[in-house]
Design a protein around this motif. Structure first.
Motif, short mmCIF file in Angstrom:
data_model
loop_
_atom_site.label_atom_id
_atom_site.label_comp_id
_atom_site.label_asym_id
_atom_site.label_seq_id
_atom_site.Cartn_x
_atom_site.Cartn_y
_atom_site.Cartn_z
N SER A 130 -75.65 50.35 -0.64
CA SER A 130 -76.23 51.04 0.50
C SER A 130 -75.20 52.03 1.02
O SER A 130 -74.03 51.70 1.18
N GLN A 139 -80.20 54.27 -0.38
CA GLN A 139 -80.00 53.13 -1.27
C GLN A 139 -79.79 53.65 -2.68
O GLN A 139 -80.63 54.36 -3.23
N GLY A 152 -77.25 52.14 5.30
CA GLY A 152 -78.61 51.82 4.86
C GLY A 152 -79.53 53.01 4.78
O GLY A 152 -80.71 52.87 4.44
#
Length: 120
Positions: free
Chosen positions: A75, A82, A79
Motif C-alpha cells: 500500500s 495499492q 492506502g
C-alpha cells in the motif's frame, strides 16, 4: 477528535518507488510530450518525433513494469494506491494496448491529415 495528516504516510521505501516507476514515467512523458508538441517540425518529418518519443515512453514504462513486477502487495500513500500482481498485470496490458494503437494508427493519421498532437 479530528484526524490529521500523518507525514509518515508520505515516505516511500525503495520498493514503493519501483512499483510507482511506470506511473511516474508516463506522467513525465505526458508533460514532455506536451512541450514537444509545441515545436513545429518542417517538411515531411511532421509529427514523427512526437510519435517516437511517446512510443519510447510507453515502451520504457512497459519495460519497467516487466523488470520490477510487483509480487507482494503493498500500500502506498497511506492506502491511496495499492500495488500488487493484479495492478502490474493491468499496467502491462494497458501499456501494450496503448503501444499497439499508437503503432497501428500512425500511418492512418498521416494519410488522412488529421495528425494532431493531442493524440499522443
Amino acid at each position: 477528535m479530528p484526524q490529521t495528516i500523518n507525514p509518515a504516510n508520505f515516505t516511500l521505501a525503495p520498493e514503493h518507488w519501483q512499483g510507482l516507476g511506470p506511473i511516474l514515467l508516463v506522467t513525465a512523458g505526458i508533460l514532455l510530450s506536451m512541450l514537444l508538441a509545441t515545436v513545429s517540425f518542417r517538411g515531411r518529418i511532421g509529427k514523427l518525433p512526437l510519435f517516437l518519443f511517446s512510443s519510447l515512453v510507453v515502451l520504457a514504462a512497459g519495460a519497467w513494469t516487466g523488470l520490477f513486477w510487483v509480487r507482494e502487495p503493498m500500500s502506498v500513500f497511506g492506502g491511496l494506491i495499492q500495488l500488487d500482481y493484479f495492478s502490474s498485470f493491468f499496467n502491462a496490458l494497458i501499456l501494450g494496448a496503448t503501444f499497439l494503437v499508437m503503432l497501428s494508427s500512425y500511418s492512418y493519421l498521416e494519410e488522412s491529415h488529421i495528425h494532431y498532437s493531442e493524440f499522443y
